[in-house]
Design a protein around this motif. Structure first.
Motif, PDB file in Angstrom:
ATOM      1  N   LEU A  85       9.302  -6.789   5.299  1.00  0.00           N
ATOM      2  CA  LEU A  85       8.211  -5.949   5.765  1.00  0.00           C
ATOM      3  C   LEU A  85       7.710  -5.212   4.537  1.00  0.00           C
ATOM      4  CD1 LEU A  85       6.797  -5.024   8.414  1.00  0.00           C
ATOM      5  CD2 LEU A  85       8.356  -3.071   8.398  1.00  0.00           C
ATOM      6  N   HIS A  86       6.411  -5.300   4.267  1.00  0.00           N
ATOM      7  CA  HIS A  86       5.934  -4.761   2.994  1.00  0.00           C
ATOM      8  C   HIS A  86       4.493  -4.284   3.048  1.00  0.00           C
ATOM      9  CE1 HIS A  86       3.681  -8.511   2.216  1.00  0.00           C
ATOM     10  NE2 HIS A  86       4.711  -9.104   2.782  1.00  0.00           N
ATOM     11  N   SER A  87       4.188  -3.481   2.015  1.00  0.00           N
ATOM     12  CA  SER A  87       2.845  -2.980   1.798  1.00  0.00           C
ATOM     13  C   SER A  87       2.645  -2.873   0.292  1.00  0.00           C
ATOM     14  CB  SER A  87       2.697  -1.610   2.451  1.00  0.00           C
ATOM     15  OG  SER A  87       1.420  -1.081   2.215  1.00  0.00           O
ATOM     16  N   PRO A  88       1.515  -3.295  -0.220  1.00  0.00           N
ATOM     17  CA  PRO A  88       0.376  -3.920   0.458  1.00  0.00           C
ATOM     18  C   PRO A  88       0.719  -5.339   0.925  1.00  0.00           C
ATOM     19  CG  PRO A  88       0.024  -3.969  -1.913  1.00  0.00           C
ATOM     20  CD  PRO A  88       1.306  -3.193  -1.677  1.00  0.00           C
ATOM     21  N   VAL A  89      -0.229  -5.938   1.659  1.00  0.00           N
ATOM     22  CA  VAL A  89       0.038  -7.241   2.267  1.00  0.00           C
ATOM     23  C   VAL A  89       0.158  -8.364   1.240  1.00  0.00           C
ATOM     24  CG1 VAL A  89      -0.950  -6.611   4.480  1.00  0.00           C
ATOM     25  CG2 VAL A  89      -2.401  -7.695   2.781  1.00  0.00           C
ATOM     26  N   GLY A  90      -0.590  -8.312   0.155  1.00  0.00           N
ATOM     27  CA  GLY A  90      -0.486  -9.340  -0.879  1.00  0.00           C
ATOM     28  C   GLY A  90      -0.968 -10.699  -0.405  1.00  0.00           C
ATOM     29  N   ASN A  91      -0.593 -11.706  -1.170  1.00  0.00           N
ATOM     30  CA  ASN A  91      -1.017 -13.079  -0.888  1.00  0.00           C
ATOM     31  C   ASN A  91       0.202 -13.996  -0.972  1.00  0.00           C
ATOM     32  OD1 ASN A  91      -2.641 -15.273  -0.399  1.00  0.00           O
ATOM     33  ND2 ASN A  91      -3.259 -15.506  -2.537  1.00  0.00           N
ATOM     34  N   TRP A  92       1.030 -13.967   0.062  1.00  0.00           N
ATOM     35  CA  TRP A  92       2.260 -14.743   0.079  1.00  0.00           C
ATOM     36  C   TRP A  92       2.085 -15.977   0.960  1.00  0.00           C
ATOM     37  CZ3 TRP A  92       4.414 -12.580  -3.826  1.00  0.00           C
ATOM     38  CH2 TRP A  92       4.240 -11.216  -4.053  1.00  0.00           C
ATOM     39  N   GLN A  93       2.991 -16.918   0.846  1.00  0.00           N
ATOM     40  CA  GLN A  93       2.857 -18.205   1.535  1.00  0.00           C
ATOM     41  C   GLN A  93       2.904 -18.090   3.057  1.00  0.00           C
ATOM     42  OE1 GLN A  93       5.774 -20.877  -0.056  1.00  0.00           O
ATOM     43  NE2 GLN A  93       4.872 -20.864  -2.094  1.00  0.00           N
ATOM     44  N   SER A  94       3.757 -17.207   3.574  1.00  0.00           N
ATOM     45  CA  SER A  94       3.916 -17.146   5.019  1.00  0.00           C
ATOM     46  C   SER A  94       4.057 -15.697   5.468  1.00  0.00           C
ATOM     47  CB  SER A  94       5.142 -17.954   5.449  1.00  0.00           C
ATOM     48  OG  SER A  94       5.276 -17.926   6.846  1.00  0.00           O
ATOM     49  N   SER A  95       2.924 -15.085   5.796  1.00  0.00           N
ATOM     50  CA  SER A  95       2.921 -13.685   6.206  1.00  0.00           C
ATOM     51  C   SER A  95       2.237 -13.510   7.553  1.00  0.00           C
ATOM     52  CB  SER A  95       2.181 -12.817   5.180  1.00  0.00           C
ATOM     53  OG  SER A  95       2.852 -12.793   3.966  1.00  0.00           O
ATOM     54  N   LEU A  96       2.758 -12.570   8.303  1.00  0.00           N
ATOM     55  CA  LEU A  96       2.151 -12.127   9.550  1.00  0.00           C
ATOM     56  C   LEU A  96       1.587 -10.742   9.267  1.00  0.00           C
ATOM     57  CD1 LEU A  96       1.710 -12.139  12.668  1.00  0.00           C
ATOM     58  CD2 LEU A  96       4.023 -11.187  12.838  1.00  0.00           C
ATOM     59  N   LEU A  97       0.275 -10.594   9.383  1.00  0.00           N
ATOM     60  CA  LEU A  97      -0.353  -9.305   9.122  1.00  0.00           C
ATOM     61  C   LEU A  97      -0.227  -8.419  10.357  1.00  0.00           C
ATOM     62  CD1 LEU A  97      -3.632 -10.341   7.263  1.00  0.00           C
ATOM     63  CD2 LEU A  97      -1.404  -9.740   6.301  1.00  0.00           C
ATOM     64  N   ALA A  98       0.440  -7.287  10.189  1.00  0.00           N
ATOM     65  CA  ALA A  98       0.525  -6.318  11.272  1.00  0.00           C
ATOM     66  C   ALA A  98      -0.702  -5.418  11.246  1.00  0.00           C
ATOM     67  CB  ALA A  98       1.800  -5.491  11.146  1.00  0.00           C
ATOM     68  N   THR A  99      -1.130  -5.053  10.024  1.00  0.00           N
ATOM     69  CA  THR A  99      -2.340  -4.255   9.806  1.00  0.00           C
ATOM     70  C   THR A  99      -2.968  -4.761   8.511  1.00  0.00           C
ATOM     71  OG1 THR A  99      -1.365  -2.546   8.390  1.00  0.00           O
ATOM     72  CG2 THR A  99      -1.151  -2.216  10.769  1.00  0.00           C
ATOM     73  N   ASP A 100      -4.022  -4.102   8.086  1.00  0.00           N
ATOM     74  CA  ASP A 100      -4.620  -4.440   6.791  1.00  0.00           C
ATOM     75  C   ASP A 100      -3.723  -4.026   5.627  1.00  0.00           C
ATOM     76  OD1 ASP A 100      -6.843  -5.478   8.054  1.00  0.00           O
ATOM     77  OD2 ASP A 100      -8.039  -3.650   7.828  1.00  0.00           O
ATOM     78  N   GLU A 101      -2.728  -3.192   5.914  1.00  0.00           N
ATOM     79  CA  GLU A 101      -1.862  -2.649   4.866  1.00  0.00           C
ATOM     80  C   GLU A 101      -0.411  -3.097   4.949  1.00  0.00           C
ATOM     81  OE1 GLU A 101      -2.967  -0.772   2.278  1.00  0.00           O
ATOM     82  OE2 GLU A 101      -4.978  -1.119   3.077  1.00  0.00           O
ATOM     83  N   ILE A 102       0.026  -3.602   6.112  1.00  0.00           N
ATOM     84  CA  ILE A 102       1.434  -3.953   6.322  1.00  0.00           C
ATOM     85  C   ILE A 102       1.540  -5.389   6.816  1.00  0.00           C
ATOM     86  CG2 ILE A 102       3.548  -3.431   7.620  1.00  0.00           C
ATOM     87  CD1 ILE A 102       2.597  -0.546   7.817  1.00  0.00           C
ATOM     88  N   ALA A 103       2.475  -6.130   6.210  1.00  0.00           N
ATOM     89  CA  ALA A 103       2.719  -7.513   6.626  1.00  0.00           C
ATOM     90  C   ALA A 103       4.218  -7.775   6.672  1.00  0.00           C
ATOM     91  CB  ALA A 103       2.052  -8.486   5.655  1.00  0.00           C
ATOM     92  N   MET A 104       4.581  -8.813   7.420  1.00  0.00           N
ATOM     93  CA  MET A 104       5.943  -9.326   7.424  1.00  0.00           C
ATOM     94  C   MET A 104       5.878 -10.727   6.827  1.00  0.00           C
ATOM     95  SD  MET A 104       8.624 -10.281  10.440  1.00  0.00           S
ATOM     96  CE  MET A 104       7.738 -11.762  10.870  1.00  0.00           C
TER      97      MET A 104
END
Length: 186
Positions: A85-104
């Motif tokens: 679980l991270h912020s900022p979202v970045g550009n990773w191969q397999s992410s689920l965006l929870a918000t514009d700022e947080i992704a898993m």
């Protein structure tokens, strides 16, 4: 009418939560739809340090401030896999965006970046995640299993794990000692 989504909300286990995996759990919901819900417990260290995890996946981890950080128990689903679980979202191969700022993110490329000192600014690594099938979370909410409140990233990424539950509870604006374990239905 669009169904209610609890994505980017905290699920706060009620004080009477009987399931020991979720007792005093603070869950960050990454996704919630009519098909179910997916989240990560963000306040239960697993007993494994980041240095150990990175050693197990054959990645060097030279950054002392990260080496001792805990890996968390994210939930009972796929507890042998890592989730970031991270912020900022970045550009990773397999992410689920929870918000514009947080992704898993579930792909190893984010961990490779961390080992090279170019990972996300803020992150929490878990083993496993929590999942509710269609209608299951709604039933648990109706049966007084959880409280919900808008998530505050500062609680996830800025506070020690042992005070995250109480800090999220404080967002509700009332004394949790006054909660009843009984569900009321009119």
């Amino acid at each position: 009418m669009k169904p209610l989504s609890l994505a980017n909300q905290f699920l706060i286990a009620m004080p009477n939560m009987a399931d020991p995996l979720f007792a005093r759990a603070l869950v960050y919901l990454c996704e919630h739809s009519e098909n179910g819900a997916l989240g990560m417990i963000v306040n239960k260290p697993s007993g494994i340090a980041m240095a150990q995890l990175f050693e197990q996946i054959d990645l060097p981890l030279e950054h002392d401030e990260i080496r001792l950080e805990p890996v968390y128990f994210g939930g009972p689903v796929q507890p042998d896999r890592g989730f970031v679980l991270h912020s900022p979202v970045g550009n990773w191969q397999s992410s689920l965006l929870a918000t514009d700022e947080i992704a898993m993110t579930t792909s190893k490329d984010v961990l490779v970046a961390v080992s090279e000192g170019r990972g996300p600014d803020k992150m929490l690594v878990t083993l496993g995640y929590a999942y509710w099938s269609a209608g299951q979370l709604e039933d648990e909410l109706a049966n007084n299993g959880w409280l919900t409140v808008d998530a505050d990233p500062a609680i996830i990424f800025g506070l020690p794990p042992e005070i995250r539950y109480d800090s999220a509870m404080a967002l509700l604006g009332f004394d949790p000692a006054r909660l009843s374990g009984e569900a009321g239905h009119a």
